[in-house]
Write an enzyme that holds these catalytic residues in place. Structure first.
Site, PDB file in Angstrom:
ATOM      1  N   ARG A  53      45.617  41.994  30.077  1.00 44.89           N
ATOM      2  CA  ARG A  53      46.797  42.780  30.518  1.00 44.89           C
ATOM      3  C   ARG A  53      47.922  43.631  29.605  1.00 44.89           C
ATOM      4  NH1 ARG A  53      50.750  40.498  30.876  1.00 44.89           N
ATOM      5  NH2 ARG A  53      51.588  42.044  32.536  1.00 44.89           N
ATOM      6  N   GLY A  54      49.109  43.811  30.019  1.00 45.59           N
ATOM      7  CA  GLY A  54      50.103  44.809  29.952  1.00 45.59           C
ATOM      8  C   GLY A  54      49.197  45.866  28.495  1.00 45.59           C
ATOM      9  N   ALA A  55      50.608  46.998  28.362  1.00 44.91           N
ATOM     10  CA  ALA A  55      50.526  48.160  27.957  1.00 44.91           C
ATOM     11  C   ALA A  55      49.839  47.261  26.195  1.00 44.91           C
ATOM     12  CB  ALA A  55      50.727  49.197  27.556  1.00 44.91           C
ATOM     13  N   ARG A  90      41.440  51.494  31.473  1.00 41.57           N
ATOM     14  CA  ARG A  90      42.653  51.490  32.490  1.00 41.57           C
ATOM     15  C   ARG A  90      43.326  52.586  32.444  1.00 41.57           C
ATOM     16  NH1 ARG A  90      46.274  46.228  33.461  1.00 41.57           N
ATOM     17  NH2 ARG A  90      46.596  47.778  35.408  1.00 41.57           N
ATOM     18  N   GLN A 203      52.270  38.707  38.616  1.00 36.80           N
ATOM     19  CA  GLN A 203      52.181  39.234  37.050  1.00 36.80           C
ATOM     20  C   GLN A 203      53.790  38.550  36.612  1.00 36.80           C
ATOM     21  OE1 GLN A 203      51.685  42.062  38.318  1.00 36.80           O
ATOM     22  NE2 GLN A 203      50.607  42.842  37.436  1.00 36.80           N
ATOM     23  N   ASP A 244      54.475  51.128  30.255  1.00 36.78           N
ATOM     24  CA  ASP A 244      52.935  52.065  29.528  1.00 36.78           C
ATOM     25  C   ASP A 244      52.988  52.741  28.972  1.00 36.78           C
ATOM     26  OD1 ASP A 244      51.528  49.212  31.710  1.00 36.78           O
ATOM     27  OD2 ASP A 244      53.192  49.626  32.944  1.00 36.78           O
ATOM     28  N   ASN A 254      56.220  52.835  34.431  1.00 37.93           N
ATOM     29  CA  ASN A 254      55.722  50.925  34.555  1.00 37.93           C
ATOM     30  C   ASN A 254      55.892  50.646  35.707  1.00 37.93           C
ATOM     31  OD1 ASN A 254      56.495  48.715  32.789  1.00 37.93           O
ATOM     32  ND2 ASN A 254      58.237  47.854  34.336  1.00 37.93           N
ATOM     33  N   LYS A 255      55.639  49.156  36.234  1.00 35.66           N
ATOM     34  CA  LYS A 255      54.846  48.668  37.921  1.00 35.66           C
ATOM     35  C   LYS A 255      56.193  48.692  38.765  1.00 35.66           C
ATOM     36  CE  LYS A 255      51.787  46.440  36.953  1.00 35.66           C
ATOM     37  NZ  LYS A 255      50.717  46.819  37.917  1.00 35.66           N
TER      38      LYS A 255
HETATM   39  O1  MRU Z   1      49.053  46.209  34.989  1.00 34.46           O
HETATM   40  P1  MRU Z   1      49.759  45.521  33.896  1.00 34.46           P
HETATM   41  O2  MRU Z   1      49.757  43.890  34.066  1.00 34.46           O
HETATM   42  O3  MRU Z   1      49.235  46.325  32.868  1.00 34.46           O
HETATM   43  O4  MRU Z   1      50.568  45.625  33.767  1.00 34.46           O
HETATM   44  C1  MRU Z   1      51.752  45.451  32.655  1.00 34.46           C
HETATM   45  C2  MRU Z   1      53.383  46.394  33.243  1.00 34.46           C
HETATM   46  O5  MRU Z   1      53.441  47.144  33.612  1.00 34.46           O
HETATM   47  C3  MRU Z   1      54.342  45.655  31.890  1.00 34.46           C
HETATM   48  O6  MRU Z   1      55.436  46.086  32.619  1.00 34.46           O
HETATM   49  C4  MRU Z   1      53.732  46.700  30.681  1.00 34.46           C
HETATM   50  O7  MRU Z   1      52.709  47.034  30.202  1.00 34.46           O
HETATM   51  C5  MRU Z   1      54.392  46.848  30.066  1.00 34.46           C
HETATM   52  S1  MRU Z   1      53.715  45.820  28.704  1.00 34.46           S
HETATM   53  C6  MRU Z   1      54.951  45.683  27.184  1.00 34.46           C
END
Ligand code: MRU
Length: 365
Positions: A53-55, A90, A203, A244, A254-255
């Site tokens: 996960r993470g963009a 996603r 996370q 993201d 973002n999250k």
């Molecule tokens: O749902 P996730 O864990 O994929 O979300 C990740 C985030 O929101 C991070 O803060 C974002 O992707 C930046 S990652 C460098």
């Protein structure tokens, strides 16, 4: 970065050349497990179920997923199917579409027999490029921390708050929001990181804390609601988060919970920066209103997984059976609440003009 002193990336080709290997992030922090992805469906499922996960890492995994698909069938139809399957995993992180479109654009011009090798080369290229971009973020963001450290009494620590995991686990290596932090730590700046636990999937508590512990960076995990209080009491010098998807005007998705941190930072005069590698910028969106927000499963809110004292990992219910649950996974922080964007080309104001100045080659819309 290091895991128990051994350097790892988050994704790499297996030694036998027949598959991809990843760190299964659903098992952290309680177990370090490497998973093998051998097919398109393995890659799609790893993204969907958040083993990765993470963009930036979602984008890199998708690129490898195209290679896995094309090894079995390199026809135009198979390429379109693999692209669509991976794109549907996603919705919010724009790096997914960026990576898939980039690889497909090059592959369609090739004869089918040449496609799998080219896809492998491009996936590796995207991974190496991600690491280079993140090193650029480190170089651009480090002076922000150095400037705060210079205003402090000798030995006094710089307190940075971060949300979710925008660390090396969210990328191929180094991380985005963590890149300046690791650079500051390596430069010997006394640093302390407030780690938002980041409900519902935690996370921060599970991944960012694990990362920082492994790199020896001082940190404290806090509940998501503690940040505002700490800011009111001068316990936070700087906020750095990831993204993201950032729109062309600097609105930052973002999250979930990032927006509330930005509001608290604004109210308390705390600088709020976002680490944005260029593949996370969506030039097709003039502002953040149209960014698709992923709605995830209710079970992430109604249940919690953790380790018992006997070492077994278990899931328990938190909410009364029958209470409805909503789970929007991301929010949009308007550009006006963002002090600056840390990109691989330097730091800029969060605005259309600021982004255009750094990336003049991109057209908006
Ligand atoms: O749902 P996730 O864990 O994929 O979300 C990740 C985030 O929101 C991070 O803060 C974002 O992707 C930046 S990652 C460098």
């Amino acid at each position: 970065m290091n895991v128990s002193g051994r350097p790892f990336r988050t994704i790499w080709p297996s030694a036998d050349g027949a598959a991809i290997e990843i760190i299964d992030q659903t098992r952290l922090p309680h177990a370090f497990v490497i998973a093998r992805l051998a097919t398109l469906n393995d890659a799609a499922e790893a993204i969907r179920a958040m083993l990765v996960r993470g963009a930036p890492l979602i984008g890199a995994t998708a690129a490898w997923g195209l290679w896995l698909a094309l090894r079995a069938d390199a026809s135009n139809a198979a390429l379109d199917h693999a692209h669509a399957t991976l794109l549907a995993t996603r919705p919010t992180a724009v790096n997914l579409r960026w990576a898939l479109d980039r690889v497909r654009a090059e592959l369609v011009a090739l004869a089918p027999a040449a496609r799998a090798d080219a896809a492998r080369r491009m996936a590796m290229e995207i991974c190496d490029e991600d690491v280079a971009l993140n090193r650029g973020l480190a170089a651009a963001g480090l002076p922000l921390i150095q400037a705060i450290a210079a205003r402090k009494k000798s030995g006094e620590r710089v307190n940075v708050l971060t949300h979710c995991n925008a660390g090396w686990l969210a990328t191929v290596d180094v991380g985005t929001a963590t890149a300046p932090l690791y650079a500051a730590h390596a430069a010997g700046i006394p640093l302390h990181v407030w780690v938002d636990e980041t409900r519902p999937r935690n996370q921060g508590a599970s991944l960012t804390a694990w990362e920082l512990l492994n790199q020896g960076v001082s940190h404290t995990v806090i509940v998501d609601n503690a940040g505002g209080h700490l800011m009111q009491h001068d316990q936070v010098d700087l906020v750095i988060v990831g993204t993201d998807r950032t729109a062309a005007n600097g609105d930052v998705c973002n999250k979930i919970g990032t927006y509330l941190k930005a509001l608290a930072a604004h109210d308390n005069g705390v600088p709020f920066y976002v680490a944005v590698p260029s593949p996370s910028i969506d030039w097709s969106l003039q502002d953040g209103r149209k960014i698709p927000i992923e709605e995830r499963s209710a079970a992430e809110v109604s249940h919690l997984t953790g380790r018992r004292s006997d070492g077994t990992v278990t899931t328990v219910a938190l909410t009364p059976e029958g209470s409805p649950v909503a789970n929007p996974a991301f929010d949009v922080t308007p550009a006006r609440l963002v002090t600056g964007l840390i990109t691989e080309r330097g730091v800029t104001e969060a605005s259309a003009a600021g982004l255009r100045r750094l990336f003049p080659e991109h057209r908006v819309g």
